[in-house]
Design a protein around this motif. Structure first.
Motif, mmCIF file in Angstrom:
data_model
loop_
_atom_site.group_PDB
_atom_site.id
_atom_site.type_symbol
_atom_site.label_atom_id
_atom_site.label_comp_id
_atom_site.label_asym_id
_atom_site.label_seq_id
_atom_site.Cartn_x
_atom_site.Cartn_y
_atom_site.Cartn_z
ATOM 1 N N ASN A 227 10.740 2.347 -1.295
ATOM 2 C CA ASN A 227 10.015 2.282 -0.039
ATOM 3 C C ASN A 227 9.004 1.145 -0.215
ATOM 4 O O ASN A 227 7.995 1.316 -0.895
ATOM 5 N N LEU A 228 9.296 -0.013 0.361
ATOM 6 C CA LEU A 228 8.479 -1.207 0.116
ATOM 7 C C LEU A 228 7.031 -1.050 0.577
ATOM 8 O O LEU A 228 6.115 -1.526 -0.092
ATOM 9 N N THR A 229 6.827 -0.370 1.685
ATOM 10 C CA THR A 229 5.451 -0.179 2.157
ATOM 11 C C THR A 229 4.668 0.660 1.166
ATOM 12 O O THR A 229 3.510 0.366 0.856
ATOM 13 N N ALA A 230 5.305 1.694 0.625
ATOM 14 C CA ALA A 230 4.644 2.521 -0.384
ATOM 15 C C ALA A 230 4.410 1.731 -1.667
ATOM 16 O O ALA A 230 3.386 1.910 -2.332
ATOM 17 N N LEU B 153 -8.936 0.049 0.527
ATOM 18 C CA LEU B 153 -8.749 0.261 1.971
ATOM 19 C C LEU B 153 -7.384 -0.248 2.426
ATOM 20 O O LEU B 153 -6.698 0.419 3.208
ATOM 21 N N GLY B 154 -6.996 -1.427 1.955
ATOM 22 C CA GLY B 154 -5.669 -1.944 2.277
ATOM 23 C C GLY B 154 -4.576 -1.003 1.800
ATOM 24 O O GLY B 154 -3.592 -0.751 2.504
ATOM 25 N N GLY B 155 -4.733 -0.455 0.592
ATOM 26 C CA GLY B 155 -3.761 0.483 0.056
ATOM 27 C C GLY B 155 -3.670 1.760 0.873
ATOM 28 O O GLY B 155 -2.575 2.275 1.120
ATOM 29 N N VAL B 156 -4.815 2.270 1.306
ATOM 30 C CA VAL B 156 -4.823 3.481 2.139
ATOM 31 C C VAL B 156 -4.150 3.211 3.478
ATOM 32 O O VAL B 156 -3.343 4.031 3.960
ATOM 33 N N LEU B 157 -4.455 2.077 4.099
ATOM 34 C CA LEU B 157 -3.826 1.749 5.387
ATOM 35 C C LEU B 157 -2.313 1.623 5.237
ATOM 36 O O LEU B 157 -1.559 2.119 6.091
ATOM 37 N N LEU B 158 -1.869 0.992 4.168
ATOM 38 C CA LEU B 158 -0.421 0.878 3.942
ATOM 39 C C LEU B 158 0.201 2.241 3.650
ATOM 40 O O LEU B 158 1.340 2.508 4.064
ATOM 41 N N LEU B 159 -0.524 3.100 2.952
ATOM 42 C CA LEU B 159 -0.002 4.434 2.677
ATOM 43 C C LEU B 159 0.164 5.247 3.953
ATOM 44 O O LEU B 159 1.186 5.926 4.136
ATOM 45 N N VAL B 160 -0.804 5.144 4.841
ATOM 46 C CA VAL B 160 -0.685 5.826 6.134
ATOM 47 C C VAL B 160 0.532 5.302 6.884
ATOM 48 O O VAL B 160 1.313 6.072 7.443
#
Length: 149
Positions: free
Chosen positions: A84-87, A138-145
């Motif tokens: 899962n590339l986004t993850a 923050l970028g990581g959290v936004l991508l995780l969402v």
């Protein structure tokens, strides 16, 4: 939203692969730039320079182990068609930011293993180091969402 255990497992393993690579990259950049190129500090600065060099070597080995583990996990996910590339990108940002924030707060301030730099006002360095870490987180959290959608 429907619960799919396989997709959750793909996302979790992708997140872990990215996080390990992120930690490896953060450790590599810290070691290469601040320890070796700029000579600002060693991983452990409370003893002789020889001890500092040994601690740098152990730190460097840790960073590469994290990188290799993350890349092997990513390769396995790719081989299975289960990434899962986004993850993965989320994990990379979370690994980078998490490592940097841990380094800047716990290692620099709580344990006082080393500072970013010596002989200067630390406030601008500390703020820059930790703000960059929070931005990665923050970028990581936004991508995780985004990956969970």
């Amino acid at each position: 939203m429907t619960f799919h255990p396989r997709e959750q497992q793909r996302r979790t393993r992708s997140l872990l692969a990215g996080a390990l690579v992120g930690v490896g990259i953060a450790a590599f950049v810290d070691e290469m730039v601040f320890h070796q190129l700029l000579h600002w500090h060693h991983f452990y600065d409370k003893a002789s320079s020889e001890a500092g060099l040994v601690s740098d070597g152990i730190f460097h080995a840790f960073g590469w182990l994290a990188m290799v583990a993350g890349l092997f996990l990513y390769a396995d996910l790719w081989r299975r068609g289960a990434r899962n590339l986004t993850a993965c990108w989320s994990g990379l940002c979370l690994g980078l930011g998490g490592f940097q924030l841990y380094d800047g707060t716990f290692q620099h301030k709580a344990l006082e293993l080393h500072q970013i730099r010596y002989g200067v006002d630390l406030a601008p360095y500390d703020w820059t180091w930790n703000v960059i870490a929070v931005l990665f987180l923050l970028g990581g959290v936004l991508l995780l969402v985004r990956a969970r959608r």
